[in-house]
Design a protein around this motif. Structure first.
Motif, PDB file in Angstrom:
ATOM      1  N   PRO A 292     -19.965 -48.907 -63.652  1.00  0.00           N
ATOM      2  CA  PRO A 292     -19.911 -48.668 -62.404  1.00  0.00           C
ATOM      3  C   PRO A 292     -20.369 -47.853 -61.594  1.00  0.00           C
ATOM      4  O   PRO A 292     -20.242 -46.645 -62.406  1.00  0.00           O
ATOM      5  CB  PRO A 292     -18.401 -49.030 -61.952  1.00  0.00           C
ATOM      6  CG  PRO A 292     -18.012 -49.794 -63.261  1.00  0.00           C
ATOM      7  CD  PRO A 292     -18.913 -49.371 -64.323  1.00  0.00           C
ATOM      8  N   ALA A 293     -20.703 -47.416 -60.448  1.00  0.00           N
ATOM      9  CA  ALA A 293     -21.422 -46.438 -59.842  1.00  0.00           C
ATOM     10  C   ALA A 293     -20.417 -45.276 -59.671  1.00  0.00           C
ATOM     11  O   ALA A 293     -20.961 -44.185 -59.893  1.00  0.00           O
ATOM     12  CB  ALA A 293     -22.048 -46.630 -58.343  1.00  0.00           C
ATOM     13  N   HIS A 294     -19.055 -45.467 -59.579  1.00  0.00           N
ATOM     14  CA  HIS A 294     -18.058 -44.443 -59.677  1.00  0.00           C
ATOM     15  C   HIS A 294     -17.325 -44.123 -61.041  1.00  0.00           C
ATOM     16  O   HIS A 294     -16.651 -43.012 -61.264  1.00  0.00           O
ATOM     17  CB  HIS A 294     -16.764 -44.997 -58.589  1.00  0.00           C
ATOM     18  CG  HIS A 294     -16.191 -46.056 -59.251  1.00  0.00           C
ATOM     19  ND1 HIS A 294     -16.870 -47.178 -59.128  1.00  0.00           N
ATOM     20  CD2 HIS A 294     -15.039 -46.194 -59.787  1.00  0.00           C
ATOM     21  CE1 HIS A 294     -15.906 -48.332 -59.441  1.00  0.00           C
ATOM     22  NE2 HIS A 294     -14.884 -47.381 -59.884  1.00  0.00           N
ATOM     23  N   VAL A 295     -18.070 -44.718 -62.008  1.00  0.00           N
ATOM     24  CA  VAL A 295     -17.765 -43.964 -63.305  1.00  0.00           C
ATOM     25  C   VAL A 295     -18.609 -43.430 -63.832  1.00  0.00           C
ATOM     26  O   VAL A 295     -19.787 -43.918 -64.284  1.00  0.00           O
ATOM     27  CB  VAL A 295     -17.195 -45.538 -64.148  1.00  0.00           C
ATOM     28  CG1 VAL A 295     -16.766 -45.082 -65.699  1.00  0.00           C
ATOM     29  CG2 VAL A 295     -15.967 -46.212 -63.587  1.00  0.00           C
ATOM     30  N   ARG A 296     -18.408 -42.181 -64.231  1.00  0.00           N
ATOM     31  CA  ARG A 296     -19.680 -41.026 -64.896  1.00  0.00           C
ATOM     32  C   ARG A 296     -19.171 -40.831 -66.259  1.00  0.00           C
ATOM     33  O   ARG A 296     -18.220 -40.311 -66.233  1.00  0.00           O
ATOM     34  CB  ARG A 296     -19.652 -39.872 -63.817  1.00  0.00           C
ATOM     35  CG  ARG A 296     -20.007 -40.228 -62.376  1.00  0.00           C
ATOM     36  CD  ARG A 296     -20.198 -38.888 -61.409  1.00  0.00           C
ATOM     37  NE  ARG A 296     -19.030 -38.004 -61.518  1.00  0.00           N
ATOM     38  CZ  ARG A 296     -19.036 -36.806 -61.323  1.00  0.00           C
ATOM     39  NH1 ARG A 296     -20.248 -35.970 -61.022  1.00  0.00           N
ATOM     40  NH2 ARG A 296     -18.005 -36.135 -61.445  1.00  0.00           N
ATOM     41  N   LEU A 297     -20.006 -41.162 -67.199  1.00  0.00           N
ATOM     42  CA  LEU A 297     -19.944 -41.205 -68.324  1.00  0.00           C
ATOM     43  C   LEU A 297     -20.736 -39.805 -68.898  1.00  0.00           C
ATOM     44  O   LEU A 297     -21.608 -39.325 -68.275  1.00  0.00           O
ATOM     45  CB  LEU A 297     -20.492 -42.198 -69.068  1.00  0.00           C
ATOM     46  CG  LEU A 297     -19.614 -43.520 -69.017  1.00  0.00           C
ATOM     47  CD1 LEU A 297     -20.030 -44.569 -69.814  1.00  0.00           C
ATOM     48  CD2 LEU A 297     -18.117 -43.482 -68.920  1.00  0.00           C
ATOM     49  N   GLU A 298     -20.250 -39.197 -70.082  1.00  0.00           N
ATOM     50  CA  GLU A 298     -21.044 -38.250 -70.545  1.00  0.00           C
ATOM     51  C   GLU A 298     -20.863 -38.096 -71.974  1.00  0.00           C
ATOM     52  O   GLU A 298     -19.873 -38.651 -72.593  1.00  0.00           O
ATOM     53  CB  GLU A 298     -20.580 -36.611 -70.119  1.00  0.00           C
ATOM     54  CG  GLU A 298     -19.187 -36.500 -70.196  1.00  0.00           C
ATOM     55  CD  GLU A 298     -18.616 -35.139 -69.605  1.00  0.00           C
ATOM     56  OE1 GLU A 298     -19.654 -34.439 -68.956  1.00  0.00           O
ATOM     57  OE2 GLU A 298     -17.341 -34.898 -69.734  1.00  0.00           O
ATOM     58  N   PHE A 299     -21.850 -37.661 -72.662  1.00  0.00           N
ATOM     59  CA  PHE A 299     -21.753 -37.879 -74.323  1.00  0.00           C
ATOM     60  C   PHE A 299     -21.720 -36.199 -75.043  1.00  0.00           C
ATOM     61  O   PHE A 299     -22.668 -35.685 -74.760  1.00  0.00           O
ATOM     62  CB  PHE A 299     -23.085 -38.658 -74.790  1.00  0.00           C
ATOM     63  CG  PHE A 299     -22.988 -38.893 -76.340  1.00  0.00           C
ATOM     64  CD1 PHE A 299     -22.290 -40.064 -76.743  1.00  0.00           C
ATOM     65  CD2 PHE A 299     -23.912 -38.306 -77.024  1.00  0.00           C
ATOM     66  CE1 PHE A 299     -22.396 -40.209 -78.239  1.00  0.00           C
ATOM     67  CE2 PHE A 299     -23.837 -38.719 -78.254  1.00  0.00           C
ATOM     68  CZ  PHE A 299     -23.131 -39.746 -78.993  1.00  0.00           C
ATOM     69  N   ILE A 300     -20.381 -36.117 -75.300  1.00  0.00           N
ATOM     70  CA  ILE A 300     -20.408 -34.573 -75.742  1.00  0.00           C
ATOM     71  C   ILE A 300     -19.800 -34.514 -77.205  1.00  0.00           C
ATOM     72  O   ILE A 300     -18.707 -35.209 -77.593  1.00  0.00           O
ATOM     73  CB  ILE A 300     -19.433 -33.843 -74.987  1.00  0.00           C
ATOM     74  CG1 ILE A 300     -19.789 -33.892 -73.538  1.00  0.00           C
ATOM     75  CG2 ILE A 300     -19.041 -32.808 -75.377  1.00  0.00           C
ATOM     76  CD1 ILE A 300     -18.823 -33.414 -72.634  1.00  0.00           C
ATOM     77  N   ASP A 301     -20.523 -33.900 -78.052  1.00  0.00           N
ATOM     78  CA  ASP A 301     -20.223 -33.818 -79.670  1.00  0.00           C
ATOM     79  C   ASP A 301     -19.840 -35.183 -80.144  1.00  0.00           C
ATOM     80  O   ASP A 301     -18.748 -35.295 -81.054  1.00  0.00           O
ATOM     81  CB  ASP A 301     -18.918 -32.915 -79.704  1.00  0.00           C
ATOM     82  CG  ASP A 301     -19.241 -31.378 -79.330  1.00  0.00           C
ATOM     83  OD1 ASP A 301     -20.345 -31.033 -79.239  1.00  0.00           O
ATOM     84  OD2 ASP A 301     -17.965 -30.835 -78.897  1.00  0.00           O
ATOM     85  N   GLY A 302     -20.701 -36.037 -79.958  1.00  0.00           N
ATOM     86  CA  GLY A 302     -20.682 -37.372 -80.560  1.00  0.00           C
ATOM     87  C   GLY A 302     -19.538 -38.358 -79.911  1.00  0.00           C
ATOM     88  O   GLY A 302     -19.130 -39.486 -80.622  1.00  0.00           O
ATOM     89  N   ARG A 303     -19.086 -37.910 -78.833  1.00  0.00           N
ATOM     90  CA  ARG A 303     -17.936 -38.762 -78.301  1.00  0.00           C
ATOM     91  C   ARG A 303     -18.273 -39.198 -76.807  1.00  0.00           C
ATOM     92  O   ARG A 303     -19.151 -38.148 -75.908  1.00  0.00           O
ATOM     93  CB  ARG A 303     -16.827 -37.946 -78.032  1.00  0.00           C
ATOM     94  CG  ARG A 303     -16.067 -37.414 -79.350  1.00  0.00           C
ATOM     95  CD  ARG A 303     -14.659 -36.797 -78.988  1.00  0.00           C
ATOM     96  NE  ARG A 303     -13.637 -36.495 -80.394  1.00  0.00           N
ATOM     97  CZ  ARG A 303     -13.988 -35.423 -81.096  1.00  0.00           C
ATOM     98  NH1 ARG A 303     -14.923 -34.518 -80.793  1.00  0.00           N
ATOM     99  NH2 ARG A 303     -13.209 -35.375 -82.106  1.00  0.00           N
TER     100      ARG A 303
END
Length: 211
Positions: free
Chosen positions: A12-23
């Motif tokens: 969803p547009a308001h859920v911002r994800l990031e990929f940090i250290d394999g997580r």
């Protein structure tokens, strides 16, 4: 990374994800409602959980993981044919049912999940089962957070099949959000599952899945 990109695109547009250290992590606090919407949109190759207020990604199962599940299924079918071991079931866990756990297996009476939705109430679940995988979040999630989450909703037994320490830990007697008993047994022992299972587990065959 490809799975993360697919997940981020579907979020969803308001859920911002990031990929940090394999997580995979969220940039902002995630509500249960936001998690469920994200989980509905996730690619089929990605299994998500919401544990202790955090987004978690279940690691892919390998052949030994599947073999251990089948070992437990055979023993359960022989000793308690009126029960079923259901794979990859979604449960509402933790205080106020704020957690969403994707159990490797849950034990309940046959037909228990008929008519249930994606995330089932823990009432009627006799045992939750987790089989550890080779991922960096295993210790916190399976050995610390999940016992608390399952005890909080009164699941009588939580069986942790630990591939790192080659042990089975049997959590039982939930009270005030914690399991009062949690003995561990080496693979190769005969383990007695407590009430309401009341059945032995001959774990000798587990030693061939130690890799």
């Amino acid at each position: 990374m490809e799975d993360f990109e697919d997940l981020a695109e579907a979020a969803p547009a308001h859920v911002r994800l990031e990929f940090i250290d394999g997580r995979v992590r969220t940039k902002d606090p995630l509500t249960v409602e936001d998690f469920e919407e994200l989980e509905r949109r996730a690619p089929e190759t990605v299994q998500l959980e919401y544990v202790s207020g955090k987004l978690e990604v279940k690691a892919l199962r390998d052949g030994n993981h599947t073999s251990i599940f089948m070992w437990l299924l055979r023993l359960l079918t022989q000793s308690r044919p009126e029960l079923g071991l259901y794979p990859s079931t979604g449960l509402k866990t933790e205080a106020d049912h704020k957690g969403r756990s994707r159990c490797d297996g849950t034990v309940a009476r046959r037909g228990h999940f008929k008519g249930h939705g994606e995330w089932s109430d823990a009432s009627g679940i006799l045992m939750a089962v987790e089989i550890t995988t080779r991922c960096r979040d295993t210790n916190q999630r399976c050995r610390i957070d999940k016992p608390l989450g399952y005890a909080a909703v009164g699941i009588p037994v939580y069986l942790l099949i630990d591939r790192d320490s080659l042990t089975l830990t049997v959590f039982s007697e939930p009270k005030e959000g914690r399991y009062r008993r949690s003995p561990s047994y080496s693979w190769g022992s005969t383990v007695e599952l407590p009430s309401p299972l009341n059945m032995p587990l001959d774990t000798d065959l587990l030693r061939q899945y130690a890799g």
